[in-house]
Design a protein around this motif. Structure first.
Motif, short mmCIF file in Angstrom:
data_model
loop_
_atom_site.label_atom_id
_atom_site.label_comp_id
_atom_site.label_asym_id
_atom_site.label_seq_id
_atom_site.Cartn_x
_atom_site.Cartn_y
_atom_site.Cartn_z
N LEU A 147 45.25 37.53 42.37
CA LEU A 147 44.62 36.73 41.32
C LEU A 147 45.30 35.37 41.24
O LEU A 147 44.66 34.33 41.22
CB LEU A 147 44.72 37.45 39.98
N THR A 198 44.42 33.17 44.36
CA THR A 198 43.05 32.65 44.41
C THR A 198 42.79 31.65 43.28
O THR A 198 42.15 30.63 43.49
CB THR A 198 42.04 33.80 44.29
N ASN A 240 44.92 28.62 45.73
CA ASN A 240 43.93 28.37 46.77
C ASN A 240 42.78 27.50 46.28
O ASN A 240 42.34 26.59 46.98
CB ASN A 240 43.40 29.72 47.28
N TRP A 241 42.25 27.74 45.11
CA TRP A 241 41.03 27.04 44.68
C TRP A 241 41.00 26.90 43.16
O TRP A 241 40.19 27.53 42.48
CB TRP A 241 39.80 27.81 45.18
N LEU A 296 40.06 25.69 39.56
CA LEU A 296 38.91 25.01 38.96
C LEU A 296 39.16 24.86 37.47
O LEU A 296 39.94 25.61 36.89
CB LEU A 296 37.64 25.82 39.18
N LYS A 297 38.47 23.87 36.85
CA LYS A 297 38.61 23.69 35.40
C LYS A 297 37.56 24.54 34.70
O LYS A 297 36.37 24.39 34.93
CB LYS A 297 38.38 22.23 35.04
N TYR A 298 38.01 25.46 33.83
CA TYR A 298 37.07 26.22 33.01
C TYR A 298 37.40 25.98 31.54
O TYR A 298 38.49 26.33 31.08
CB TYR A 298 37.18 27.71 33.28
N GLY A 299 36.45 25.40 30.82
CA GLY A 299 36.58 25.29 29.37
C GLY A 299 37.95 24.80 28.90
O GLY A 299 38.47 25.29 27.92
N GLY A 300 38.52 23.85 29.64
CA GLY A 300 39.78 23.25 29.21
C GLY A 300 40.97 24.18 29.25
O GLY A 300 42.00 23.92 28.65
N LYS A 301 40.82 25.31 29.94
CA LYS A 301 41.95 26.22 30.05
C LYS A 301 42.75 25.92 31.31
O LYS A 301 42.19 25.44 32.29
CB LYS A 301 41.46 27.68 30.11
N PRO A 302 44.05 26.23 31.29
CA PRO A 302 44.83 26.04 32.52
C PRO A 302 44.37 27.04 33.58
O PRO A 302 43.88 28.13 33.24
CB PRO A 302 46.26 26.34 32.08
N ALA A 336 45.32 31.54 34.12
CA ALA A 336 44.90 32.21 32.89
C ALA A 336 45.52 33.60 32.85
O ALA A 336 44.84 34.61 33.07
CB ALA A 336 43.38 32.28 32.83
N SER A 378 44.01 36.79 31.08
CA SER A 378 42.85 37.40 31.75
C SER A 378 43.30 38.23 32.94
O SER A 378 42.78 39.31 33.20
CB SER A 378 41.90 36.31 32.23
N VAL A 383 44.22 41.90 32.11
CA VAL A 383 43.10 42.83 31.94
C VAL A 383 42.63 43.33 33.30
O VAL A 383 42.55 44.54 33.55
CB VAL A 383 41.93 42.11 31.23
#
Lengths: 454, 167, 989
Positions: free
Chosen positions: B71, B74, B78-79, B81-87, B90, B93, B96
């Motif tokens: 996790l 990746t 590796n890749w 991306l910006k999601y909803g201003g989160k680092p 994560a 997450s 879980v």
């Protein structure tokens, strides 16, 4: 260890081992009964209707459903949650009761697990089907690919969901199958028909009941039991996060995970109750699934229903106490009153009020009433999911975007289809598999006899 | 004659256990015991205890580490991306997912281990010494090469074997 | 392009036809290679269009290979070499459909006009367009267009047409031309030539929705039949009687810009105009008014009369006879007098008497010469109802031999035109099918305006040019060309245009100068330094007011979408929700809540008006005792989309004082038991007291700039975050919407549809709440339903920095760009719809069906021809994926690349999303939030700025400026900078 005298015997009648085998495996040898064939007929028709609906959905698009740009999720997701809930019974049953050393589980858990597996399969249909481009579903698997590689978004509860459901399906299926191995062997060794010998021999995988086999068998069941216990809790918590993580009023709440897990156990046990009452009646297994068994489930239901009630009240109270106008609107003007009043009160009555009747021993022991209640509970749980999914979405932050939601025939048919699959699955299980864990029952039975002799 | 095994068949759990104890005392080597349901005394006394639970624990341990690493690689290395201003890291997450997938891997792995160690797999044919062993009989198997046949026979008879077959 | 000649010989004798053909083929091939990958969206249609494009290329080739004069599809000021496939070229042109004028820039991509943009150089439309202008590009590719000339339904060649008409006209006899308003000088010249050549010929101008009352009034009062020029930008006080001047009345685009100019408030400039609207139906304009007075038409006449008398009294002018108005007009009068010379009184009525009063009031207030212009008068709406009446009678008496109808549709807009049948011979010239054409013998297909040459003079003294942007798709011919041919002219109309401009319009020193022509063609407009006033001295009106007595008035209005019905076959406009009622795909009878409860009516109930069934819509703000019906619906021969949608309201048009009148007081309304479903894009109409659209009054604002916006300050304090605030290096794109300037004209919505290939879904799907528009304009009512306050709010994707939708997408199909854009990778989307659910603004749209090539959705995307309009830069979304506003990322990229090639940084305002580019009121500002100097940053730092649902801490990149209402008369009085400096000075200077 708990004491049988107090709560009456687990298995009635002083059965010999052979007797037990015979009783439980009898349906396998008997010719299928008329009602059975009829039931299979009906359920397969329902299933075919479902297949038609699924075909329509995939070929013409999600447009064939009633969902819209405001209410993006409808029956599909609520039925998914509903089935997963029901699917919780089996594993919860076996695992928790195993951990709690509740020997009485052994006459029920097999059927419960079977139910779980079928229910989870039904559940799995919906999230797959509600996707706009089901043919691209594999995008959700993070595998090295030619697109970058582009992985997936680990923040998304849907990904958690995907992992959890697949894990759950696998583990409950294997748990169920593993438990049946010794019984398959029993059938293999006692049947006369070559076909059965062949089939069950294949399934028994060469089980002989040797010391080595039993040791590892127990070892494995401890492992699976242990992790499945964690999974049972986490799966429905994760399903809950689908909602809790979102910003929608009525969804964005930390009470969801525990509330969903309890809800799941609630609906699951209710479904077990329903099935058991039917099964013992039809297959004359009253000696194995005794009234005291059912009464115990009834007590659990009664207690869980209290928790549900508390959860509902807590939600409502917090909506008011938070002073958040959107929450207040959702709960007080869109559920308790407003467009979805009916659904809300059906939910509340069926889940929080009616089960409380079982405080009375008379009612608790009256199988007819208990049977009705157990069905009502699952109705109530269905409406609970409806409340959560639809009411929040249809009227959230911007009144300009408000819309209502009505399911279409196609949408309903998918649900009917899954009901068909479920019933059919259970019927086949009754007919072709040992519906009670023979070896476990034997152990329990023996243990009982010892107790009496003392 | 070429019979290799001595098979004691019992009706009752008690008689079986009695025979089992006696034979242990007199040092008669028991090849195997077949019972319709697990009998703990025998499981404990006969042979080494199964290590499958320990193995399972290691599966879990390494799986969880592996998954977390995957996790992290990746999503962060590796890749990203910006999601909803989160680092991009994560971590909550990740936890879980790790829990669930660990369980997944443990299940798969220990299933295979079980089927390998207990050598059970579909359409596996193993010699069945007594049909009743999965129904209502309790069977003790003694290897004639490694044990005194007469003694074994007598012990079993005394402690209530309904029959002692040679096979 | 070295391939044009292969040998010196060939070069010497120039290319023979045969070789031309060779050349052509070659170039077609070139084009094929170049375009193959480019026009994927237009799959089937590539072939047709390549033919044309290939031809244009070939002709271009001929330019450089031989000397003879050439017909060019591509104007030669753009060198053919520059036509690079994949790169759009822009041509200034002119939109005029007979009622509405707009100076436009046409975006031509690979030889196809695909988008209309506003022309910011134009002094008239000032870079604005209207929804109809935006949608007009789709009419170019309309299947209902005539493909070739036809006689009684049989094909016929142009030669035969010409010979036939020649003989026909040679026989003499009465020929009558009926055209819409002609504002083109060169066309007038063409007509003059025709009329000279045919002495028996007569020319009548006919407007479907007429304003001849105004001209008649001015002829009486000022001696010449003019419509004055309106300077809304100089008006401090606007009093409008039923005039929907922001939506459909006369020149809405021009007016909207001027109006918005006076609604611009800032701390530095805390003034704005005050707008009072007196009307019966709630119009878009009324919904923007500071104060709205709902009255019946009968009552409004009395008010007007009373106001006239009060002001006459105050200014010592003779008063007129009028029964007194029931309503008190004192406050209005006081304000009008307080704003002498800076006020504007308008009436949408076509009754000359009423217009006389209006003109009289304006005259007494000294508005003529200030807010009203007698020199640069409005040239639109020249139709004369009386003339047309005469034509009708002479038709009845069979005095007309040849009736030539040009781009008019009286058969529809008169609710029947029986007299027409009495004409000896009828010919129709127009580009597409309609009722009138259906009733004519000869059909002469006309070009679409994007295929034709032309010019226009919308306002006296300001001219604009119209140039073709594509070779005619069909065997059509400019009707001016036909007339000139029939008049025995040898020149083509194009030559006439050029001649006319170079000799008549060009300023003296520039006459006959090629460069001037080229420059003008590029700019698209020319403004004459001064114009001669035509008006004489003013003589006051002599009017006796006898109000119509009725307890139920039917008022007919044209809608923002369909106007007078000429766009009925345009799916984009049919699906465009009405700015006020939010209904599309139908017209309906608006009834006031009071009357509705009185009559026991509810939404979607069916009533009959004079025996014709129509659905009811209970409309807050509708005046008691009035019902309204939209014109433009009920077309019978419009095409596959428009046929039989709604009811034709023209049936109820009456005549009053010789002019067509759009109110009717003799109607019988009966309730039937039936119901009829209406498709609405918004079903809940109040804000539930949520801080969504925030407003304040000018008075409060001038004392406290954050008035009405305190919630913003609160949330700014309270919002905490676990994560570091998002930082964007380079650009951080942002958009700010000034709710005070937005008039809800819906131009942005259609512009967005055209730019982003947004699918039309049809009535059923709209009813299922599945409309695909990326941009919607929310409308909320507040206060009392009899006369509600109306609030409009454009909502598109807010491009939140903490976007809830991004977190929940399992396959990372939607994520955040480094420039602050919330973007979707359509190809990655698997359609879980989770993002739709988790978007608090509900701006995400799901492709419920396949909308391309699907007979269930038989609109523009289901026709090979209409698919030519698709924008190659934007993917056509597949079934099952989610889509939404991208802030026109394709435009951002285009401009960034340009800047990169020119090795410079982007200029502020260089990138403009479709919605921003053509906004007539300039309510939207787009730019880089990282640059503190940029317009958008400045707007964003304004005290009025807030974010939608900011309490959710989604950190949107889109901001809104609070709506300010000028409710207190005092606030507007006194110094008003708008009147010192006109909007045009601001634009050019």
């Amino acid at each position: 260890m708990y004491n049988t005298e107090v709560r009456g015997p687990l298995i009635l009648g002083n059965k010999s081992l052979n007797q037990i085998t015979a009783d439980i495996t009898s349906p396998l040898y008997a010719r299928p009964k008329f009602w059975w064939i009829v039931a299979v007929g009906i359920s397969s028709t329902m299933m075919l209707l479902g297949f038609w609906a699924i075909y329509t959905t995939i070929s013409t698009g999600i447009g064939s459903w009633g969902v819209n740009n405001t209410t993006g999720w409808g029956w599909a997701i609520l039925n998914f949650v509903w089935w997963i809930g029901i699917g919780h019974a089996g594993t919860a049953f076996s695992i928790f009761l195993l951990i709690l050393r509740q020997e009485w589980r052994s006459s029920i858990n097999r059927a419960a697990e079977a139910m779980t597996v079928v229910a989870v399969m039904c559940a799995a249909i919906f999230p797959a089907l509600h996707m706009g481009r089901i043919w691209d579903a594999f995008f959700i698997i993070p595998y090295p690919n030619t697109r970058g590689p582009l992985w997936v978004n680990y923040n998304s509860p849907l990904f958690w969901d995907f992992s959890a459901i697949s894990a759950y399906l696998l583990i409950s299926a294997s748990f169920w199958f593993m438990g049946m191995i010794p019984d398959f062997a029993t059938i293999r060794d006692n049947t006369t028909s070559r076909v059965k010998k062949g089939v069950y021999g294949f399934l028994a995988m060469g089980w002989r009941g040797s010391v080595g086999e039993w040791k590892r068998f127990e070892g494995l069941s401890y492992i699976l039991g242990g992790i499945a216990a964690v999974l049972v809790v986490s799966v429905h918590s994760i399903v809950a996060t689908d909602f809790a993580v979102a910003v929608e009023p009525g969804w964005h709440s930390t009470i969801f995970p525990p509330y969903f897990v309890v809800g799941a156990i609630f609906s699951g046990f209710a479904m077990v109750m329903t099935l058991m009452i039917i099964m013992r009646k039809i297959y004359k297994l009253e000696d194995y699934v005794t009234n005291s068994h059912l009464e115990r489930i009834a007590k659990i239901l009664m207690f869980v229903s209290l928790i549900m009630g508390t959860a509902y009240m807590t939600e409502i109270f917090l909506a008011w106490y938070s002073g958040n106008e959107y929450e207040i609107f959702t709960f007080f003007h869109n559920r308790i009153t407003g467009e979805f009043t009916k659904q809300f009160w059906i939910m509340f009555t069926c889940n929080a009020i009616i089960p409380q009747l079982m405080w009375f021993r008379k009612i608790r022991r009256n199988l007819v009433i208990v049977f009705i209640i157990s069905i009502l509970i699952n109705v109530g749980m269905w409406f609970e999911r409806f409340n959560i999914v639809v009411t929040s979405l249809s009227k959230d932050f911007l009144p300009s975007a408000w819309a209502t939601y009505k399911p279409t025939f196609v949408e309903v048919s998918v649900y009917i289809g899954t009901l068909g699959i479920f019933i059919l699955g259970v019927l086949l299980f009754f007919k072709f598999a040992p519906m009670i864990a023979i070896s476990e029952v034997k152990a329990v039975n023996k243990f009982q006899l010892n107790k009496r002799e003392k | 004659m070429d019979a290799q095994y001595l098979i004691g068949v019992f009706e009752e759990e008690e008689t079986l256990i009695a025979a089992f104890r006696k034979m242990k005392e007199q040092g008669i080597e028991i090849e195997d015991v077949f019972t319709p349901y697990p009998i703990h005394e025998i499981l404990e006394k006969h042979g080494k205890r199964s290590r499958i639970t320990i193995v399972g624990w290691f599966y879990g341990f390494f799986a969880s580490i592996g998954i977390l690493a995957f996790l992290f690689y990746t999503a962060v290395i590796n890749w990203p991306l910006k999601y909803g201003g989160k680092p991009s890291n994560a971590f909550p997450s990740f936890i879980v997912i790790t829990i669930v997938l660990t369980i997944f891997s443990i299940t798969v792995l220990s299933l295979f281990t079980f089927s390998w160690r207990a050598n059970l797999w579909p359409s596996n044919e193993k010699p069945i010494y007594h049909q009743g062993a999965t129904n209502d009989k309790f069977v003790i198997l003694v290897n004639k090469e490694r044990a005194d046949v007469n003694m074994a026979t007598s012990v079993m008879k005394e402690s209530g074997a309904i029959e002692v077959i040679e096979k | 392009m070295e391939k044009y000649w292969r040998s010196i010989e060939e070069y010497k004798n120039g290319s023979s036809p045969r070789e031309e053909r060779g050349v052509r083929e070659e170039h077609e091939n070139v084009v094929v290679d170049l375009l193959d990958s480019k026009v994927v969206e237009a799959n089937g249609s590539r072939r047709d269009f390549l033919k044309l494009f290939g031809f244009s290329f070939a002709t271009a080739a001929l330019v450089s290979s031989c000397e003879k004069p050439i017909q060019k599809a591509i104007p030669y000021l753009i060198k053919p070499e520059e036509v690079t496939p994949g790169k759009a070229s822009y041509y200034a042109s002119t939109f005029f459909d007979g009622t509405e004028y707009c100076s436009v820039v046409v975006k031509v991509r690979d030889g196809r006009p695909i988008k209309i943009e506003g022309n910011h150089l134009s002094p008239v439309s000032l870079g604005g367009t209207s929804a109809r202008v935006q949608a007009s590009v789709l009419n170019l590719y309309d299947d209902a267009r005539y493909k070739e000339p036809a006689l009684n339904g049989d094909k016929i060649s142009w030669e035969d047409v010409d010979s036939m008409m020649a003989s026909m006209l040679a026989d003499g006899g009465n020929t009558v031309l009926v055209t819409p308003t002609i504002i083109s000088p060169s066309t007038r010249e063409a007509l003059r030539k025709f009329l000279l050549a045919n002495p028996g010929a007569r020319w009548v101008q006919y407007d479907e929705v007429s304003a001849s009352g105004i001209r008649e009034a001015h002829r009486e009062l000022f001696g010449s039949p003019i419509i004055p020029g309106f300077h809304f930008d100089r008006a401090e006080y606007i009093l409008s009687f039923d005039a929907d001047f922001l939506g459909t009345w006369i020149a809405p685009v021009e007016f909207a810009r001027g109006y918005a100019f006076t609604r611009e408030v800032s701390t530095a400039h805390p003034y704005m105009s005050r707008h009072v609207q007196v009307e019966s139906g709630l119009s878009m304009t009324g919904s923007n008014a500071d104060e709205r007075i709902p009255v019946t038409p009968g009552e409004s006449v009395l008010m007007l009369g009373t106001i006239y008398n009060h002001i006459a009294g105050a200014t010592g002018q003779p008063s007129i006879f009028t029964p007194p108005s029931a309503l008190s007009v004192d406050e209005i009068v006081a304000e009008l007098i307080a704003h002498r010379e800076k006020s504007l009184v308008l009436s949408g009525s076509n009754d000359p008497d009423i217009q006389k009063l209006v003109a009289g009031i304006n005259q007494m207030l000294g508005n003529y010469g200030n807010t009203l212009d007698l020199e640069r008068t409005c040239m639109l709406k020249q139709g004369n109802d009386r003339e047309f009446e005469d034509l009708d009678t002479s038709l009845q008496q069979g005095e007309v031999d040849n009736l030539i109808l040009i781009n008019v549709n009286p058969v529809y807009s008169l609710g029947g035109f029986e007299a027409m049948k009495k004409a000896g011979f009828t010919a129709y010239m127009g580009s597409s099918l309609n009722e009138t054409a259906g009733a004519c013998q000869l059909i002469c297909p006309d070009h679409h305006y994007l295929e034709a040459w032309g010019d226009a003079e919308p306002v006296k003294g300001s001219y604009s040019l119209q140039q073709p942007c594509i070779h005619p798709l069909f065997n059509s011919r400019a009707w001016q060309d036909s007339l000139m041919k029939w008049a025995g002219e040898t020149r083509s109309y194009e030559d006439l245009v050029k001649f006319w401009w170079e000799n008549m319009i060009a300023p003296r020193e520039e006459k006959g100068d090629e460069n001037w022509w080229v420059k003008t063609l590029q700019a698209g407009y020319h403004e004459a330094p001064q114009v001669m006033p035509e008006t004489g001295k003013y003589n006051p009106p002599h009017v006796e007011i006898s109000p119509a007595e009725s307890d139920l008035f039917l008022t007919l209005y044209s809608t923002v979408a369909l106007n007078d019905g000429r766009y009925a076959n345009n799916p984009w406009l049919q699906e465009l929700p009405d700015p006020v009622t939010k209904v599309c795909w139908d017209n309906y009878l608006s009834v006031s809540p009071a009357d509705a409860s009185g009559m026991g009516l509810e939404d979607e109930m069916v009533v009959t008006v004079d025996g014709i069934e129509m659905p009811v819509l209970v409309q807050p703000g509708q005046a008691r005792g009035t019902i309204s019906l939209a014109l433009g619906y009920g077309r019978q021969k419009a095409g596959k989309v428009g046929d039989g949608i709604g009811i034709n309201g023209f049936k109820w048009v009456t005549t009053r004082n010789g002019n067509r009148n759009y109110t009717n007081d003799r109607i019988v309304l009966e309730i039937t038991g039936k119901t009829y479903p209406i498709a609405r894009t918004q079903i809940h109409h109040t804000m539930e007291d949520r801080p969504i659209v925030r407003e304040t009054t000018l008075e409060e604002y001038s004392s406290d700039p954050t008035a009405g916006n305190h919630f913003h300050l609160e949330t700014e304090e309270h919002n905490q975050t676990l994560y570091p605030e998002a930082k964007f290096d380079g650009f951080h794109w942002g958009l700010v919407v000034d709710l005070n300037k937005c008039t809800a004209c819906n131009n942005c919505v259609v512009s967005c549809i055209a730019e982003n290939n947004i699918a039309t879904v049809g009535k059923e799907e709209v009813k299922n709440r599945r409309i695909m528009h990326w941009m919607r304009i929310d409308r909320y009512y507040s206060e009392h339903p009899d006369n509600p306050k109306v609030l409009h709010q454009p909502v598109m994707c807010q491009h939140c920095d903490n976007a809830p939708c991004e977190n929940v997408c399992p396959v990372s199909a939607t994520m955040h760009s480094n420039e602050g854009l919330n973007q979707i990778a359509y190809i990655r989307c698997i359609g879980t719809k989770y993002c739709i659910n988790n978007c608090p603004y509900r701006v995400r749209r799901f492709n419920w069906f396949r909308y391309l090539n699907n007979d269930k959705f038989d609109f523009n995307m289901n026709s090979e021809l209409s698919r030519l309009v698709l924008n190659p830069d934007v993917t056509v979304r597949e079934r099952g994926v989610v889509e939404k506003c991208s802030l026109c990322v394709q435009r951002i990229q285009e401009k960034k690349l340009e800047a990169k090639l020119e090795n410079r940084t982007l200029r502020d305002g260089e990138v403009q999303p479709a919605c921003v580019q053509s906004c007539p009121s300039g309510a939207l500002v787009f730019g880089n939030l990282n640059d503190p100097e940029s317009k958008v940053s400045i707007k964003k730092s304004d005290e009025r700025n807030y974010h939608l649902l900011e309490q959710l801490h989604t950190l949107p990149s889109v901001g809104y400026l609070t709506r300010v209402r000028n409710v207190k008369p005092e606030a507007a009085s006194g110094e008003h900078p708008a009147s010192e400096k006109g909007i045009r000075d601001e634009q050019h200077g």
